[in-house]
Design an enzyme around this catalytic site. Structure first.
Site, PDB file in Angstrom:
ATOM      1  N   PRO A  10     -19.235  26.296 -54.919  1.00 45.29           N
ATOM      2  CA  PRO A  10     -20.481  25.595 -54.607  1.00 45.29           C
ATOM      3  C   PRO A  10     -20.473  24.113 -54.961  1.00 45.29           C
ATOM      4  O   PRO A  10     -19.934  23.711 -55.993  1.00 45.29           O
ATOM      5  CB  PRO A  10     -21.534  26.340 -55.440  1.00 45.29           C
ATOM      6  N   ASN A  11     -21.056  23.352 -54.076  1.00 48.95           N
ATOM      7  CA  ASN A  11     -21.282  21.898 -54.215  1.00 48.95           C
ATOM      8  C   ASN A  11     -20.014  21.069 -54.058  1.00 48.95           C
ATOM      9  O   ASN A  11     -20.093  19.835 -54.033  1.00 48.95           O
ATOM     10  CB  ASN A  11     -21.974  21.575 -55.552  1.00 48.95           C
ATOM     11  N   ARG A  18     -21.349  13.525 -54.380  1.00 46.49           N
ATOM     12  CA  ARG A  18     -22.061  14.021 -55.560  1.00 46.49           C
ATOM     13  C   ARG A  18     -21.505  13.397 -56.842  1.00 46.49           C
ATOM     14  O   ARG A  18     -20.287  13.218 -56.977  1.00 46.49           O
ATOM     15  CB  ARG A  18     -21.988  15.556 -55.650  1.00 46.49           C
ATOM     16  N   TYR A  23     -16.921  13.192 -60.523  1.00 45.37           N
ATOM     17  CA  TYR A  23     -15.994  13.838 -59.581  1.00 45.37           C
ATOM     18  C   TYR A  23     -15.255  12.857 -58.664  1.00 45.37           C
ATOM     19  O   TYR A  23     -14.457  13.284 -57.834  1.00 45.37           O
ATOM     20  CB  TYR A  23     -16.756  14.868 -58.739  1.00 45.37           C
ATOM     21  N   ASN A  72     -11.182  26.535 -57.433  1.00 40.98           N
ATOM     22  CA  ASN A  72     -12.209  25.821 -58.184  1.00 40.98           C
ATOM     23  C   ASN A  72     -13.537  26.479 -57.814  1.00 40.98           C
ATOM     24  O   ASN A  72     -14.099  26.199 -56.744  1.00 40.98           O
ATOM     25  CB  ASN A  72     -12.225  24.330 -57.834  1.00 40.98           C
ATOM     26  N   ALA A  75     -19.611  25.898 -60.498  1.00 41.97           N
ATOM     27  CA  ALA A  75     -20.467  26.477 -61.539  1.00 41.97           C
ATOM     28  C   ALA A  75     -20.348  28.001 -61.634  1.00 41.97           C
ATOM     29  O   ALA A  75     -20.658  28.579 -62.689  1.00 41.97           O
ATOM     30  CB  ALA A  75     -21.919  26.066 -61.303  1.00 41.97           C
ATOM     31  N   HIS A  78     -18.669  29.634 -64.656  1.00 35.40           N
ATOM     32  CA  HIS A  78     -19.367  29.856 -65.923  1.00 35.40           C
ATOM     33  C   HIS A  78     -20.409  30.975 -65.846  1.00 35.40           C
ATOM     34  O   HIS A  78     -21.065  31.271 -66.835  1.00 35.40           O
ATOM     35  CB  HIS A  78     -20.065  28.561 -66.366  1.00 35.40           C
ATOM     36  N   GLU A  96      -6.968  28.734 -61.971  1.00 33.94           N
ATOM     37  CA  GLU A  96      -8.310  28.135 -62.041  1.00 33.94           C
ATOM     38  C   GLU A  96      -8.157  26.631 -62.209  1.00 33.94           C
ATOM     39  O   GLU A  96      -7.419  26.180 -63.089  1.00 33.94           O
ATOM     40  CB  GLU A  96      -9.061  28.733 -63.241  1.00 33.94           C
ATOM     41  N   HIS A  98     -10.234  22.673 -62.294  1.00 32.68           N
ATOM     42  CA  HIS A  98     -11.455  21.863 -62.323  1.00 32.68           C
ATOM     43  C   HIS A  98     -11.074  20.403 -62.240  1.00 32.68           C
ATOM     44  O   HIS A  98     -10.059  19.984 -62.825  1.00 32.68           O
ATOM     45  CB  HIS A  98     -12.241  22.109 -63.615  1.00 32.68           C
ATOM     46  N   ILE A  99     -11.884  19.657 -61.567  1.00 30.46           N
ATOM     47  CA  ILE A  99     -11.681  18.210 -61.433  1.00 30.46           C
ATOM     48  C   ILE A  99     -11.949  17.534 -62.776  1.00 30.46           C
ATOM     49  O   ILE A  99     -11.167  16.723 -63.256  1.00 30.46           O
ATOM     50  CB  ILE A  99     -12.609  17.655 -60.331  1.00 30.46           C
ATOM     51  N   SER A 100     -13.082  17.878 -63.364  1.00 29.77           N
ATOM     52  CA  SER A 100     -13.471  17.274 -64.643  1.00 29.77           C
ATOM     53  C   SER A 100     -12.882  18.081 -65.800  1.00 29.77           C
ATOM     54  O   SER A 100     -12.480  19.233 -65.630  1.00 29.77           O
ATOM     55  CB  SER A 100     -15.006  17.254 -64.751  1.00 29.77           C
ATOM     56  N   ARG A 105     -17.551  18.414 -71.680  1.00 27.34           N
ATOM     57  CA  ARG A 105     -18.903  18.384 -71.108  1.00 27.34           C
ATOM     58  C   ARG A 105     -19.818  19.364 -71.853  1.00 27.34           C
ATOM     59  O   ARG A 105     -19.539  19.749 -72.967  1.00 27.34           O
ATOM     60  CB  ARG A 105     -18.801  18.650 -69.602  1.00 27.34           C
ATOM     61  N   ARG A 109     -20.356  24.772 -69.990  1.00 27.09           N
ATOM     62  CA  ARG A 109     -19.173  24.666 -69.121  1.00 27.09           C
ATOM     63  C   ARG A 109     -17.890  25.053 -69.863  1.00 27.09           C
ATOM     64  O   ARG A 109     -16.797  25.026 -69.300  1.00 27.09           O
ATOM     65  CB  ARG A 109     -19.030  23.241 -68.575  1.00 27.09           C
TER      66      ARG A 109
HETATM   67  C1  DQA Z   1     -16.180  21.791 -61.739  1.00 29.14           C
HETATM   68  C2  DQA Z   1     -16.801  21.907 -63.134  1.00 29.14           C
HETATM   69  C3  DQA Z   1     -17.990  22.843 -63.114  1.00 29.14           C
HETATM   70  O1  DQA Z   1     -18.547  22.948 -64.414  1.00 29.14           O
HETATM   71  C4  DQA Z   1     -19.049  22.322 -62.162  1.00 29.14           C
HETATM   72  O2  DQA Z   1     -20.122  23.222 -62.093  1.00 29.14           O
HETATM   73  C5  DQA Z   1     -18.514  22.014 -60.812  1.00 29.14           C
HETATM   74  C6  DQA Z   1     -17.205  21.380 -60.702  1.00 29.14           C
HETATM   75  C7  DQA Z   1     -15.048  20.748 -61.713  1.00 29.14           C
HETATM   76  O3  DQA Z   1     -14.272  20.782 -60.761  1.00 29.14           O
HETATM   77  O4  DQA Z   1     -14.946  19.893 -62.609  1.00 29.14           O
HETATM   78  O5  DQA Z   1     -19.173  22.217 -59.811  1.00 29.14           O
HETATM   79  O6  DQA Z   1     -15.619  23.038 -61.405  1.00 29.14           O
END
Ligand code: DQA
Length: 138
Positions: A10-11, A18, A23, A72, A75, A78, A96, A98-100, A105, A109
């Site tokens: 998502p997102n 965003r 990101y 990825n 959210a 979590h 798995e 994640h960008i961040s 954070r 997370r």
């Molecule tokens: C994310 C980190 C998640 O906590 C967040 O909800 C995202 C992006 C990342 O790629 O850093 O949507 O997965």
């Protein structure tokens, strides 16, 4: 030819738009095209969904024939016991990503329902997190 898929949750369709300070300002599609050109020896595909069930359906669909999954889950990482269970149910190994750096954070997370069932976790390298995930299968 190895079949590898990148799945974004998502997102992540809004990358480049965003929360750019977290990101970055690049959209995923152009990054994906770059990866495809860089790894011509891989049959690389991409799937994105904002829906938990669609991600689970995709894992079931490709999880017995692909060589690797770079996931990825955004959210859902979590929150989703169901995606964690889907990873355990399939045969294809999942990394798995994640960008961040999720550990820098908010506390919520820091926990992943997926990591236990993944071969590894990569976070905090920006979009290159996906490249590292892909390389882990090669
Ligand atoms: C994310 C980190 C998640 O906590 C967040 O909800 C995202 C992006 C990342 O790629 O850093 O949507 O997965």
């Amino acid at each position: 030819m190895k079949k590898i898929i990148i799945i974004n949750g998502p997102n992540l369709n809004l990358l480049g738009v965003r929360e750019k300070s977290v990101y970055g300002d690049r959209d995923f599609q152009s990054y994906f095209e770059e990866l495809k050109a860089e790894y011509e020896q891989v049959e690389l595909t991409y799937f994105q969904s904002n829906h938990e069930g669609s991600i689970i359906d995709k894992l079931h669909e490709i999880g017995f024939s692909y060589h690797g999954i770079v996931l990825n889950a955004g959210a859902f990482t979590h929150t989703s016991l169901a995606i964690g269970d889907a990873i355990a149910a399939i045969q294809t190994p999942v990394v798995e990503v994640h960008i961040s750096n999720v550990h820098q954070r908010e506390d919520f997370r820091h926990h992943s329902f997926l990591a236990k069932n993944c071969v590894g976790v990569i976070c905090g390298f920006g979009l290159p997190s996906y490249r590292l995930g892909l390389q882990s299968f090669l």
